[in-house]
Design a protein around this motif. Structure first.
Motif, short mmCIF file in Angstrom:
data_model
loop_
_atom_site.label_atom_id
_atom_site.label_comp_id
_atom_site.label_asym_id
_atom_site.label_seq_id
_atom_site.Cartn_x
_atom_site.Cartn_y
_atom_site.Cartn_z
N GLY A 103 33.88 27.61 0.69
CA GLY A 103 34.10 28.79 1.52
C GLY A 103 34.85 29.92 0.86
N SER A 104 35.13 29.83 -0.43
CA SER A 104 35.85 30.92 -1.09
C SER A 104 34.94 32.14 -1.24
CB SER A 104 36.35 30.48 -2.47
OG SER A 104 35.27 30.18 -3.33
N ARG A 105 35.55 33.31 -1.17
CA ARG A 105 34.81 34.57 -1.28
C ARG A 105 35.57 35.50 -2.21
NH1 ARG A 105 34.56 37.40 3.93
NH2 ARG A 105 36.68 36.59 4.09
N VAL A 106 34.82 36.25 -3.00
CA VAL A 106 35.40 37.24 -3.91
C VAL A 106 34.60 38.52 -3.80
CG1 VAL A 106 35.99 37.79 -6.30
CG2 VAL A 106 36.12 35.42 -5.51
N PHE A 107 35.33 39.65 -3.64
CA PHE A 107 34.66 40.95 -3.68
C PHE A 107 34.61 41.40 -5.14
CE2 PHE A 107 35.23 45.62 -3.97
CZ PHE A 107 33.95 45.98 -3.55
N ILE A 108 33.43 41.73 -5.61
CA ILE A 108 33.23 42.12 -7.01
C ILE A 108 32.67 43.54 -7.06
CG2 ILE A 108 32.04 41.62 -9.17
CD1 ILE A 108 31.91 38.69 -8.28
N LYS A 109 33.30 44.37 -7.86
CA LYS A 109 32.79 45.72 -8.10
C LYS A 109 32.68 45.92 -9.60
CE LYS A 109 35.57 49.25 -7.62
NZ LYS A 109 36.53 50.24 -7.08
N GLY A 110 31.75 46.76 -10.01
CA GLY A 110 31.61 46.93 -11.45
C GLY A 110 30.73 48.10 -11.84
N LEU A 111 30.84 48.44 -13.11
CA LEU A 111 30.04 49.47 -13.75
C LEU A 111 29.56 48.94 -15.10
CD1 LEU A 111 32.35 52.56 -13.12
CD2 LEU A 111 30.05 52.29 -12.17
N ARG A 112 28.43 49.42 -15.53
CA ARG A 112 28.01 49.12 -16.90
C ARG A 112 29.01 49.75 -17.87
NH1 ARG A 112 22.86 50.06 -14.44
NH2 ARG A 112 21.50 48.22 -14.57
N THR A 113 29.23 49.08 -18.98
CA THR A 113 30.25 49.55 -19.92
C THR A 113 29.92 50.91 -20.53
OG1 THR A 113 29.19 48.24 -21.66
CG2 THR A 113 31.06 47.24 -20.49
N ASP A 114 28.65 51.32 -20.49
CA ASP A 114 28.29 52.62 -21.03
C ASP A 114 28.26 53.72 -19.97
OD1 ASP A 114 26.04 51.84 -19.64
OD2 ASP A 114 24.62 52.14 -21.30
N HIS A 115 28.68 53.39 -18.74
CA HIS A 115 28.70 54.40 -17.68
C HIS A 115 29.86 55.37 -17.91
CE1 HIS A 115 29.06 56.19 -13.66
NE2 HIS A 115 27.81 55.79 -13.45
N ALA A 116 29.66 56.63 -17.53
CA ALA A 116 30.67 57.65 -17.77
C ALA A 116 31.99 57.34 -17.07
CB ALA A 116 30.14 59.02 -17.32
N ARG A 117 31.94 56.60 -15.98
CA ARG A 117 33.16 56.30 -15.22
C ARG A 117 33.70 54.90 -15.50
NH1 ARG A 117 31.91 58.54 -9.08
NH2 ARG A 117 31.31 60.66 -9.64
N ALA A 118 33.22 54.24 -16.53
CA ALA A 118 33.64 52.87 -16.79
C ALA A 118 35.15 52.75 -16.96
CB ALA A 118 32.92 52.33 -18.02
N ARG A 119 35.77 53.80 -17.46
CA ARG A 119 37.22 53.76 -17.67
C ARG A 119 37.98 53.58 -16.35
NH1 ARG A 119 39.55 58.57 -16.34
NH2 ARG A 119 38.11 60.29 -15.91
N THR A 120 37.37 53.99 -15.23
CA THR A 120 38.07 53.85 -13.95
C THR A 120 38.26 52.38 -13.59
OG1 THR A 120 36.02 53.98 -12.62
CG2 THR A 120 37.15 56.05 -13.13
N GLN A 121 37.42 51.50 -14.14
CA GLN A 121 37.62 50.07 -13.91
C GLN A 121 38.95 49.63 -14.53
OE1 GLN A 121 34.95 49.20 -11.53
NE2 GLN A 121 34.85 47.37 -12.78
N ARG A 122 39.20 50.08 -15.74
CA ARG A 122 40.44 49.70 -16.42
C ARG A 122 41.65 50.31 -15.70
NH1 ARG A 122 36.78 50.80 -20.43
NH2 ARG A 122 37.58 52.92 -20.78
N ILE A 123 41.48 51.54 -15.22
CA ILE A 123 42.57 52.19 -14.48
C ILE A 123 42.92 51.38 -13.24
CG2 ILE A 123 43.18 54.22 -13.13
CD1 ILE A 123 41.49 55.88 -15.12
N GLU A 124 41.89 50.98 -12.50
CA GLU A 124 42.14 50.24 -11.26
C GLU A 124 42.78 48.88 -11.55
OE1 GLU A 124 39.97 49.37 -7.00
OE2 GLU A 124 38.88 50.42 -8.59
N ALA A 125 42.34 48.23 -12.62
CA ALA A 125 42.93 46.94 -12.98
C ALA A 125 44.39 47.09 -13.38
CB ALA A 125 42.14 46.31 -14.13
N THR A 126 44.72 48.17 -14.05
CA THR A 126 46.08 48.38 -14.52
C THR A 126 47.04 48.69 -13.38
OG1 THR A 126 45.25 49.19 -16.65
CG2 THR A 126 47.51 49.76 -16.08
N ILE A 127 46.58 49.45 -12.38
CA ILE A 127 47.47 49.87 -11.29
C ILE A 127 47.63 48.78 -10.24
CG2 ILE A 127 45.79 50.90 -9.70
CD1 ILE A 127 49.17 52.41 -10.76
#
Length: 296
Positions: free
Chosen positions: A49-73
């Motif tokens: 019954g475990s659930r995980v919300f997953i969001k993502g971008l391809r590493t070559d997407h222009a906004r991929a850096r926002t993934q790292r920002i969100e992980a850091t904050i």
């Protein structure tokens, strides 16, 4: 501005295997509706019954850096946001796995029971100082939209700001959760209440009603009204630019709200004056933010 989603069946098997290594064997997957920041947005239902919300971008997407920002904050915003469980870079994708919060999107309409819930979460956020990270600064983000560069001093501060109060970024469950931390910013604490107020106006509130909600935050009560007026005008200019580049129905609604609020502030307080006080000092001609008696 909406990013097209990639469906689970269309992902590479190597990526599915990497996700299963994080979550456990995948039982089924629920897609999350359209959004502005992620190519992949799903809820993975795993064993027991475990659930995980997953969001993502391809590493070559222009906004991929926002993934790292969100992980850091994320470690700094557990009081107001879902916890990040893991990060994953695999098969050309950058993914974030969060605790799954069962909720719905916030309703900003006048009279909505969600409004005090969102306000309480905003007050919690107001108590979080900006961490020692290389965050964007409010005085830099709005630098192109003021007449006098000296006005940017009013936007500076050491509060951690979310800055994107689109109701799609607010989940209502047992409490409110602020999600999509793609643009965390360091600045004056009253900026987030101002940005929320703009979305309230777009949802049908009058500027006065929206300001009365913002006034329930202590930072708004301490802000010089001229600083708020300067910011409202700057944000009107910013949204005019956004709507011109992306004339979607929702951007047109927001720029219309920004225009109405700008006119309201100008009619109530007059044009922004050069003697607008700096720092915490208040001018006799520029009282603290509207409705300051409601602040804590």
């Amino acid at each position: 501005m909406v990013i097209e989603r990639v469906a689970w069946p269309n992902l590479d098997e190597a990526l599915k295997d990497a996700i299963a290594a994080q979550c456990g064997p995948v039982q089924h997957v629920t897609p999350v509706g359209p959004g502005f920041n992620s190519q992949l947005a799903i809820v993975v239902h795993a064993e027991r019954g475990s659930r995980v919300f997953i969001k993502g971008l391809r590493t070559d997407h222009a906004r991929a850096r926002t993934q790292r920002i969100e992980a850091t904050i994320n470690p700094y915003v557990h009081a107001v946001a879902p916890r990040l469980l893991w990060t994953l870079s695999a098969a050309g994708w950058d993914l974030l796995g969060f605790e799954c919060v069962t909720g719905r999107l916030a309703d900003y309409a006048p009279g909505s029971p969600d409004l005090p819930i969102v306000l309480e979460c905003l007050r919690l956020l107001q108590a979080i100082p900006a961490p020692g990270l290389p965050l964007k600064r409010a005085e830099h983000r709005w630098r192109n939209y003021v007449d006098d560069p000296a006005d940017l001093d009013h936007f500076a501060g050491n509060h951690l700001l979310h800055t994107d109060f689109n109701p799609d970024n607010i989940l209502i469950a047992d409490r409110a959760y602020f999600v999509d931390w793609a643009w965390p910013t360091r600045g004056a604490g009253w900026i987030d209440p101002a940005l929320w107020a703009l979305w309230l106006i777009a949802a049908g509130h009058t500027p006065d009603q929206a300001e009365n909600y913002a006034a329930h935050t202590p930072s708004w009560a301490r802000a010089p009204a001229c600083a708020i007026t300067t910011f409202v005008r700057a944000n009107h200019r910013l949204w005019s630019e956004i709507a011109a580049d992306h004339p979607d129905a929702w951007t047109v609604d927001v720029v219309d709200a920004a225009k109405r609020w700008d006119r309201y502030r100008s009619a109530k307080y007059g044009e922004v004056q050069p003697e607008c006080p700096s720092g915490p000092a208040l001018s006799a001609n520029w009282p603290a933010g509207t409705g300051a008696t409601h602040g804590a």
